[in-house]
Enzyme design. Structure first.
Site, PDB file in Angstrom:
ATOM      1  N   LEU A 151       0.825  -1.204   0.000  1.00  0.00           N
ATOM      2  CA  LEU A 151       0.000   0.000   0.000  1.00  0.00           C
ATOM      3  C   LEU A 151       0.862   1.257   0.000  1.00  0.00           C
ATOM      4  O   LEU A 151       0.600   2.200  -0.753  1.00  0.00           O
ATOM      5  CB  LEU A 151      -0.931   0.002   1.208  1.00  0.00           C
ATOM      6  CG  LEU A 151      -1.882   1.199   1.304  1.00  0.00           C
ATOM      7  CD1 LEU A 151      -2.826   1.240   0.109  1.00  0.00           C
ATOM      8  CD2 LEU A 151      -2.676   1.156   2.602  1.00  0.00           C
ATOM      9  N   ARG A 165      15.664  -1.809   3.151  1.00  0.00           N
ATOM     10  CA  ARG A 165      14.296  -1.655   2.661  1.00  0.00           C
ATOM     11  C   ARG A 165      14.074  -0.263   2.082  1.00  0.00           C
ATOM     12  O   ARG A 165      13.351  -0.096   1.095  1.00  0.00           O
ATOM     13  CB  ARG A 165      13.300  -1.921   3.792  1.00  0.00           C
ATOM     14  CG  ARG A 165      13.265  -3.354   4.258  1.00  0.00           C
ATOM     15  CD  ARG A 165      12.730  -4.283   3.183  1.00  0.00           C
ATOM     16  NE  ARG A 165      11.295  -4.178   3.028  1.00  0.00           N
ATOM     17  CZ  ARG A 165      10.641  -4.424   1.897  1.00  0.00           C
ATOM     18  NH1 ARG A 165      11.309  -4.744   0.806  1.00  0.00           N
ATOM     19  NH2 ARG A 165       9.325  -4.333   1.840  1.00  0.00           N
ATOM     20  N   SER A 196      -6.959   3.516   8.024  1.00  0.00           N
ATOM     21  CA  SER A 196      -7.720   2.658   8.932  1.00  0.00           C
ATOM     22  C   SER A 196      -8.020   1.335   8.216  1.00  0.00           C
ATOM     23  O   SER A 196      -7.228   0.872   7.399  1.00  0.00           O
ATOM     24  CB  SER A 196      -8.997   3.381   9.375  1.00  0.00           C
ATOM     25  OG  SER A 196      -9.749   2.583  10.263  1.00  0.00           O
ATOM     26  N   TYR A 230      -4.955  -5.860  15.900  1.00  0.00           N
ATOM     27  CA  TYR A 230      -4.855  -5.091  14.656  1.00  0.00           C
ATOM     28  C   TYR A 230      -6.158  -4.345  14.397  1.00  0.00           C
ATOM     29  O   TYR A 230      -6.166  -3.130  14.176  1.00  0.00           O
ATOM     30  CB  TYR A 230      -4.518  -5.998  13.470  1.00  0.00           C
ATOM     31  CG  TYR A 230      -4.491  -5.231  12.169  1.00  0.00           C
ATOM     32  CD1 TYR A 230      -3.377  -4.473  11.827  1.00  0.00           C
ATOM     33  CD2 TYR A 230      -5.585  -5.231  11.316  1.00  0.00           C
ATOM     34  CE1 TYR A 230      -3.359  -3.730  10.651  1.00  0.00           C
ATOM     35  CE2 TYR A 230      -5.577  -4.492  10.142  1.00  0.00           C
ATOM     36  CZ  TYR A 230      -4.465  -3.746   9.816  1.00  0.00           C
ATOM     37  OH  TYR A 230      -4.461  -3.005   8.657  1.00  0.00           O
ATOM     38  N   LYS A 255      -7.068  -0.096  14.637  1.00  0.00           N
ATOM     39  CA  LYS A 255      -7.679   0.716  13.592  1.00  0.00           C
ATOM     40  C   LYS A 255      -8.951   1.401  14.099  1.00  0.00           C
ATOM     41  O   LYS A 255      -9.295   2.501  13.647  1.00  0.00           O
ATOM     42  CB  LYS A 255      -7.972  -0.145  12.361  1.00  0.00           C
ATOM     43  CG  LYS A 255      -6.717  -0.707  11.693  1.00  0.00           C
ATOM     44  CD  LYS A 255      -5.742   0.402  11.318  1.00  0.00           C
ATOM     45  CE  LYS A 255      -4.503  -0.121  10.613  1.00  0.00           C
ATOM     46  NZ  LYS A 255      -3.576   0.962  10.224  1.00  0.00           N
ATOM     47  N   SER A 315      -1.528  -8.118   0.494  1.00  0.00           N
ATOM     48  CA  SER A 315      -0.468  -7.458   1.257  1.00  0.00           C
ATOM     49  C   SER A 315       0.598  -8.492   1.594  1.00  0.00           C
ATOM     50  O   SER A 315       0.418  -9.692   1.391  1.00  0.00           O
ATOM     51  CB  SER A 315      -1.026  -6.823   2.532  1.00  0.00           C
ATOM     52  OG  SER A 315      -1.448  -7.821   3.438  1.00  0.00           O
TER      53      SER A 315
END
Length: 348
Positions: A18, A47, A180, A203, A207, A238
């Site tokens: 994302l 990275r 979110s 998780y 959010k 993802s």
């Protein structure tokens, strides 16, 4: 020759699917007379270098793109000294910041309950790939700072950094975008456990905290010339669960994603580029004096994959409790972090 308009964008989690696509779309939305500095964040330098190379390749494919410069922050949002160092770097280098994307998405996963997954897929395949109940998450995980790890990574660390750089954001008339999730259901958060120490859905709960924190702060941010929005990217592929899947289960997941969209699910964007639609939409396309800030902007797709924006209402119950808790913790860390700045800069 006229000088180019300079803009600065900070993208946390830029090394994710994302985050990378947010960078791509943000570049696409800039006119050729803009010089955009992308500040990518990651916990490791390799990275950072990987992300910068990917973005450079993307820019090379664009026709008449804006000029793009690169900078980076090595920051671990589960380490408050690291967060403070990130503030120090931004404060030293930039007088104004125009975009800040909070794309923190850390979880404490412990695999997949395969029996539960099969049962949910067979009983309700659409729900199974929209609100899965078979992802196992560890309970009681704390950071070295003795905070709930997911709470600190996804909420408090980014919030603390934003509060520190308010002068730069205000001067840049910035847009702050919190990422979110469609899974940020009120049922996933107890207001007696805001750090989610006892939760097995940390998780999703984090959010929900993001949603409430946004509702509690966007008006105050607007008074400083900063427009803040909360968005959700829908369902997309993802990297967070890749290690728990093999070739066959990955194929099965993608099949169910496409099936869900065919059956009418607007949230199955599948592709990370489509998932990045809402974050960049609120940052670049909307009229900040017209668009509503109390709703959540979502990346959506039609059955044939055409992307669009869909808004959803947010239950505001508990927003004042969340803000009070986080502000108290911010004051505590202001005191703890006195004289804690170190230099972590390495040339890329």
């Amino acid at each position: 020759m006229t000088s180019k308009t300079r803009k600065v964008a900070v993208i946390t989690g830029a090394n994710s699917n994302l985050g990378l696509n947010i960078a791509y779309r943000l570049i696409e939305r800039q006119s050729a007379d803009v010089r955009l500095t992308l500040v990518v964040t990651s916990r490791t330098l390799p990275r950072v270098r990987e992300v910068v190379e990917l973005i450079k390749k993307f820019v090379a494919t664009q026709e008449d793109p804006c000029s793009v410069d690169f900078d980076y922050l090595l920051v671990d949002f589960t380490n408050m000294v690291s967060v403070l160092n990130a503030y120090y770097d931004l404060n030293q280098k930039y007088e104004s910041i125009n975009y800040f994307f909070v794309n923190a998405a850390q979880g404490v996963y412990d695999g997949i309950d395969w029996i539960g997954a099969v049962k949910q897929v067979l009983s309700d395949p659409l729900e199974a790939v929209t609100n899965p109940t078979y992802r196992k998450q560890l309970v009681g995980v704390k950071s070295k700072d003795e905070m709930g790890l997911v709470f600190q990574a996804n909420v408090f660390g980014p919030y603390y950094l934003i509060q520190k750089i308010l002068p730069q954001l205000s001067k840049g008339k910035a847009t702050v975008v919190w990422i979110s999730s469609i899974m940020a259901d009120p049922k996933h958060l107890s207001l007696q456990d805001i750090e989610m120490i006892k939760s097995d859905v940390t998780y999703e709960g984090s959010k929900r905290v993001v949603d409430l924190l946004h509702l509690a702060t966007y008006k105050q941010m607007k008074s400083q010339g900063i427009h803040q929005y909360v968005v959700q990217p829908g369902i997309f592929t993802s990297y967070s669960f890749a290690k728990y899947l093999n070739f066959f289960t990955t194929f099965g997941m993608l099949f169910l994603f496409y099936l869900a969209r065919l059956l009418g699910s607007k949230w199955h964007n599948i592709d990370g580029y489509k998932a990045a639609n809402a974050p960049v939409y609120v940052a670049t396309l909307i009229n900040p004096h017209f668009e509503h800030q109390e709703v959540k902007y979502g990346s959506a797709s039609s059955r044939d994959g055409m992307e669009y924006i869909e808004t959803t209402d947010i239950d505001k119950t508990g927003s004042s409790d969340v803000l009070a808790y986080i502000e108290k913790k911010k004051l505590e860390w202001d005191d703890k972090l006195k004289d804690q700045i170190t230099n972590s800069r390495i040339p890329i």
